[in-house]
Motif scaffolding. Structure first.
Motif, PDB file in Angstrom:
ATOM      1  N   TYR A   1       0.838  -1.207   0.000  1.00 43.65           N
ATOM      2  CA  TYR A   1       0.000   0.000   0.000  1.00 43.65           C
ATOM      3  C   TYR A   1       0.871   1.254   0.000  1.00 43.65           C
ATOM      4  O   TYR A   1       0.673   2.172  -0.783  1.00 43.65           O
ATOM      5  CB  TYR A   1      -0.903   0.027   1.238  1.00 43.65           C
ATOM      6  CG  TYR A   1      -2.065  -0.954   1.233  1.00 43.65           C
ATOM      7  CD1 TYR A   1      -2.377  -1.712   0.108  1.00 43.65           C
ATOM      8  CD2 TYR A   1      -2.865  -1.110   2.364  1.00 43.65           C
ATOM      9  CE1 TYR A   1      -3.433  -2.601   0.117  1.00 43.65           C
ATOM     10  CE2 TYR A   1      -3.943  -1.994   2.380  1.00 43.65           C
ATOM     11  CZ  TYR A   1      -4.216  -2.749   1.260  1.00 43.65           C
ATOM     12  OH  TYR A   1      -5.265  -3.610   1.278  1.00 43.65           O
ATOM     13  N   ALA A   2       1.854   1.272   0.933  1.00 38.70           N
ATOM     14  CA  ALA A   2       2.686   2.462   1.100  1.00 38.70           C
ATOM     15  C   ALA A   2       3.489   2.743  -0.167  1.00 38.70           C
ATOM     16  O   ALA A   2       3.552   3.881  -0.632  1.00 38.70           O
ATOM     17  CB  ALA A   2       3.630   2.273   2.289  1.00 38.70           C
TER      18      ALA A   2
ATOM     19  N   SER B   1       2.813   1.791  -3.215  1.00 36.70           N
ATOM     20  CA  SER B   1       1.942   2.194  -4.316  1.00 36.70           C
ATOM     21  C   SER B   1       1.555   3.666  -4.172  1.00 36.70           C
ATOM     22  O   SER B   1       1.477   4.395  -5.166  1.00 36.70           O
ATOM     23  CB  SER B   1       0.706   1.288  -4.372  1.00 36.70           C
ATOM     24  OG  SER B   1      -0.466   2.018  -4.197  1.00 36.70           O
ATOM     25  N   LEU B   2       1.337   4.125  -2.942  1.00 29.40           N
ATOM     26  CA  LEU B   2       1.009   5.536  -2.717  1.00 29.40           C
ATOM     27  C   LEU B   2       2.200   6.417  -3.053  1.00 29.40           C
ATOM     28  O   LEU B   2       2.043   7.520  -3.587  1.00 29.40           O
ATOM     29  CB  LEU B   2       0.590   5.766  -1.261  1.00 29.40           C
ATOM     30  CG  LEU B   2      -0.807   5.258  -0.896  1.00 29.40           C
ATOM     31  CD1 LEU B   2      -0.994   5.256   0.611  1.00 29.40           C
ATOM     32  CD2 LEU B   2      -1.887   6.083  -1.574  1.00 29.40           C
ATOM     33  N   LEU B   3       3.388   5.925  -2.758  1.00 23.16           N
ATOM     34  CA  LEU B   3       4.599   6.696  -3.033  1.00 23.16           C
ATOM     35  C   LEU B   3       4.812   6.853  -4.539  1.00 23.16           C
ATOM     36  O   LEU B   3       5.257   7.896  -5.012  1.00 23.16           O
ATOM     37  CB  LEU B   3       5.798   5.978  -2.405  1.00 23.16           C
ATOM     38  CG  LEU B   3       7.107   6.745  -2.390  1.00 23.16           C
ATOM     39  CD1 LEU B   3       6.979   7.990  -1.557  1.00 23.16           C
ATOM     40  CD2 LEU B   3       8.220   5.872  -1.856  1.00 23.16           C
ATOM     41  N   LYS B   4       4.462   5.801  -5.287  1.00 29.51           N
ATOM     42  CA  LYS B   4       4.660   5.848  -6.738  1.00 29.51           C
ATOM     43  C   LYS B   4       3.615   6.737  -7.418  1.00 29.51           C
ATOM     44  O   LYS B   4       3.858   7.259  -8.498  1.00 29.51           O
ATOM     45  CB  LYS B   4       4.584   4.429  -7.334  1.00 29.51           C
ATOM     46  CG  LYS B   4       5.863   3.645  -7.114  1.00 29.51           C
ATOM     47  CD  LYS B   4       6.172   2.706  -8.263  1.00 29.51           C
ATOM     48  CE  LYS B   4       5.253   1.508  -8.259  1.00 29.51           C
ATOM     49  NZ  LYS B   4       5.725   0.491  -9.247  1.00 29.51           N
ATOM     50  N   ARG B   5       2.439   6.849  -6.783  1.00 33.42           N
ATOM     51  CA  ARG B   5       1.390   7.657  -7.405  1.00 33.42           C
ATOM     52  C   ARG B   5       1.570   9.127  -7.069  1.00 33.42           C
ATOM     53  O   ARG B   5       2.369   9.499  -6.222  1.00 33.42           O
ATOM     54  CB  ARG B   5       0.027   7.154  -6.932  1.00 33.42           C
ATOM     55  CG  ARG B   5      -0.191   5.716  -7.388  1.00 33.42           C
ATOM     56  CD  ARG B   5      -1.600   5.314  -7.231  1.00 33.42           C
ATOM     57  NE  ARG B   5      -2.469   6.165  -8.008  1.00 33.42           N
ATOM     58  CZ  ARG B   5      -3.780   6.011  -8.035  1.00 33.42           C
ATOM     59  NH1 ARG B   5      -4.340   5.053  -7.343  1.00 33.42           N
ATOM     60  NH2 ARG B   5      -4.525   6.816  -8.755  1.00 33.42           N
ATOM     61  N   ASP B   6       0.789   9.936  -7.731  1.00 31.11           N
ATOM     62  CA  ASP B   6       0.841  11.377  -7.505  1.00 31.11           C
ATOM     63  C   ASP B   6       0.597  11.688  -6.029  1.00 31.11           C
ATOM     64  O   ASP B   6      -0.199  11.023  -5.373  1.00 31.11           O
ATOM     65  CB  ASP B   6      -0.238  12.037  -8.370  1.00 31.11           C
ATOM     66  CG  ASP B   6      -0.041  13.523  -8.462  1.00 31.11           C
ATOM     67  OD1 ASP B   6       0.514  13.983  -9.469  1.00 31.11           O
ATOM     68  OD2 ASP B   6      -0.422  14.223  -7.511  1.00 31.11           O
ATOM     69  N   ARG B   7       1.295  12.693  -5.510  1.00 29.40           N
ATOM     70  CA  ARG B   7       1.182  12.969  -4.079  1.00 29.40           C
ATOM     71  C   ARG B   7      -0.222  13.396  -3.671  1.00 29.40           C
ATOM     72  O   ARG B   7      -0.592  13.288  -2.505  1.00 29.40           O
ATOM     73  CB  ARG B   7       2.221  14.000  -3.622  1.00 29.40           C
ATOM     74  CG  ARG B   7       2.037  15.398  -4.198  1.00 29.40           C
ATOM     75  CD  ARG B   7       3.246  16.274  -3.905  1.00 29.40           C
ATOM     76  NE  ARG B   7       3.495  16.415  -2.488  1.00 29.40           N
ATOM     77  CZ  ARG B   7       4.690  16.642  -1.955  1.00 29.40           C
ATOM     78  NH1 ARG B   7       5.742  16.725  -2.731  1.00 29.40           N
ATOM     79  NH2 ARG B   7       4.835  16.774  -0.664  1.00 29.40           N
TER      80      ARG B   7
ATOM     81  N   SER C   1      -2.250  10.520  -1.853  1.00 23.51           N
ATOM     82  CA  SER C   1      -2.051  10.314  -0.407  1.00 23.51           C
ATOM     83  C   SER C   1      -2.553  11.508   0.387  1.00 23.51           C
ATOM     84  O   SER C   1      -3.043  11.349   1.506  1.00 23.51           O
ATOM     85  CB  SER C   1      -0.591  10.019  -0.066  1.00 23.51           C
ATOM     86  OG  SER C   1       0.287  10.308  -1.094  1.00 23.51           O
TER      87      SER C   1
ATOM     88  N   ARG D   1      -5.129  13.359  -0.360  1.00 23.23           N
ATOM     89  CA  ARG D   1      -6.595  13.261  -0.289  1.00 23.23           C
ATOM     90  C   ARG D   1      -6.984  12.244   0.796  1.00 23.23           C
ATOM     91  O   ARG D   1      -7.882  12.479   1.593  1.00 23.23           O
ATOM     92  CB  ARG D   1      -7.145  12.808  -1.650  1.00 23.23           C
ATOM     93  CG  ARG D   1      -8.586  13.178  -1.898  1.00 23.23           C
ATOM     94  CD  ARG D   1      -8.898  13.121  -3.383  1.00 23.23           C
ATOM     95  NE  ARG D   1      -8.739  11.780  -3.908  1.00 23.23           N
ATOM     96  CZ  ARG D   1      -9.752  10.929  -4.073  1.00 23.23           C
ATOM     97  NH1 ARG D   1     -10.977  11.272  -3.759  1.00 23.23           N
ATOM     98  NH2 ARG D   1      -9.546   9.737  -4.571  1.00 23.23           N
ATOM     99  N   LEU D   2      -6.261  11.115   0.828  1.00 22.73           N
ATOM    100  CA  LEU D   2      -6.537  10.096   1.845  1.00 22.73           C
ATOM    101  C   LEU D   2      -6.240  10.650   3.239  1.00 22.73           C
ATOM    102  O   LEU D   2      -7.009  10.439   4.188  1.00 22.73           O
ATOM    103  CB  LEU D   2      -5.687   8.847   1.558  1.00 22.73           C
ATOM    104  CG  LEU D   2      -5.878   7.630   2.462  1.00 22.73           C
ATOM    105  CD1 LEU D   2      -7.332   7.238   2.580  1.00 22.73           C
ATOM    106  CD2 LEU D   2      -5.071   6.446   1.934  1.00 22.73           C
ATOM    107  N   ALA D   3      -5.132  11.404   3.360  1.00 26.74           N
ATOM    108  CA  ALA D   3      -4.774  12.011   4.650  1.00 26.74           C
ATOM    109  C   ALA D   3      -5.877  12.964   5.115  1.00 26.74           C
ATOM    110  O   ALA D   3      -6.287  12.942   6.273  1.00 26.74           O
ATOM    111  CB  ALA D   3      -3.450  12.753   4.526  1.00 26.74           C
TER     112      ALA D   3
ATOM    113  N   ALA E   1      -9.078  12.938   4.232  1.00 25.62           N
ATOM    114  CA  ALA E   1     -10.290  12.183   4.571  1.00 25.62           C
ATOM    115  C   ALA E   1     -10.163  11.557   5.961  1.00 25.62           C
ATOM    116  O   ALA E   1     -11.131  11.530   6.727  1.00 25.62           O
ATOM    117  CB  ALA E   1     -10.541  11.107   3.521  1.00 25.62           C
ATOM    118  N   LEU E   2      -8.956  11.074   6.288  1.00 27.00           N
ATOM    119  CA  LEU E   2      -8.732  10.465   7.598  1.00 27.00           C
ATOM    120  C   LEU E   2      -8.821  11.505   8.715  1.00 27.00           C
ATOM    121  O   LEU E   2      -9.389  11.244   9.774  1.00 27.00           O
ATOM    122  CB  LEU E   2      -7.356   9.793   7.639  1.00 27.00           C
ATOM    123  CG  LEU E   2      -7.269   8.461   6.901  1.00 27.00           C
ATOM    124  CD1 LEU E   2      -5.830   8.122   6.599  1.00 27.00           C
ATOM    125  CD2 LEU E   2      -7.922   7.360   7.721  1.00 27.00           C
TER     126      LEU E   2
END
Lengths: 203, 203
Positions: free
Chosen positions: B27-28, B30-36, B39, B41-43, B45-46
């Motif tokens: 998971y981590a 894959s998030l690092l490889k994707r556009d910042r 992560s 947006r997920l941050a 939402a959390l």
């Protein structure tokens, strides 16, 4: 039907690889039931991710944003003339866990895969060639995955080194064979073929 | 070996239910490889989760923090004299998707489970009894899970209602039987027993 904050989170969690709507719902609901500091800690870690991590300019491993070069490269105890070439940064962890490798690493950033539109020019191959010359590397271990893409990438790099002006370099590949704990009858044909071809003389 | 920011994230992701070290790493990374912004947006939402969601004080469903009461309860088109009792808020979604239920809900907040230390006093059962009286409920559908805990909870509530001073109330339970698409030969014995006992006369 769900509160907006929960729906937004479920949607965002759905971006994780292999996470569908149901799993995302389960994750979100479990975070909601737990203490709020659990989700806040995760939120903080996510917010810091991209700013806290960068690529090593020499090995392309992932390093702390505050560092200049990978500690696995700058460490003087490690042999810079022995380089293991891997596809992804996490492959380094797997190899380091063996505690058997005292050389340095070079991360390609993937493998050649025409279907996914990844050609050799997207990988850190020119930088590898440069490094082989600069560090007077004596052996390069091609530690790409045992997949079709990994094999073709290894083959490509091997030819590329042969065609370059680098002389007196050993190019090796991780051994193929039967993994520990696997019964012979369950091993696939290709693995068995590799195991036969690569058999070791005992005496 | 890994950058600190990545390790912190892997650890935080490991708090998700059923997520081990390997999955958290995947998971981590894959998030690092994707556009910042993925992560971030997920941050976001959390961070908004706990402040954006609260429990409805009547039905104990999850609602927007800005709302007073669940829209499924305040909606005048819904029958307040018909109440479906569920274990968890997400069960409401499952029932709503059928579009067959026009009553209201009551979330228990779990099921009786002595092993997990959950007794009837931890569930919203007194509030249910209050509501049955106040809203002059005519039918209560016990829609708890088909597990041992769900069954005991349903039995407990049924007895509790019988022993209370509420009169003229129908207590029902969701039908047990063979789910759609399942071959008879693969159905378990208990399900088949339920299906036999609950058989429907056709003519």
């Amino acid at each position: 039907m769900l509160p907006k904050a929960l729906e937004t989170l479920i949607e965002a969690l759905g971006e994780l690889p292999g996470v569908g709507a149901r799993t995302a719902e389960r994750y979100a609901y479990s975070l909601l039931k737990r203490d709020r500091h659990v989700s806040e800690r995760l939120a903080g870690a996510l917010a810091e991710l991209h700013s806290g991590v960068k690529q090593c300019p020499v090995t392309y491993a992932l390093i702390d944003a505050a560092e200049n070069v990978s500690p696995l490269y700058s460490d003087t105890a490690r042999d810079k003339q022995l380089v293991a070439v891997v596809e992804e940064p996490l492959d380094i962890i797997a190899l380091e866990k063996t505690k058997q490798f005292r050389g340095t690493y070079h991360v390609l950033g993937g493998a050649i895969s025409p279907i996914d539109g990844v050609g050799p020019e997207q990988l850190h191959i020119p930088e590898l060639i440069e490094r082989l010359k600069k560090d007077h590397v004596q052996e390069v271990i091609l530690a790409t995955n045992a997949s079709v893409e990994g094999e073709s990438t290894a083959l490509y790099i091997q030819r590329h080194i042969q065609e370059s002006d680098i002389e007196d370099i050993v190019v090796s590949r991780l051994a193929r064979g039967i993994p520990v704990g696997v019964d012979l009858e369950y091993a696939d044909q290709i693995t068995l073929t590799h195991a036969l071809q690569g058999r070791k003389q005992l005496s």
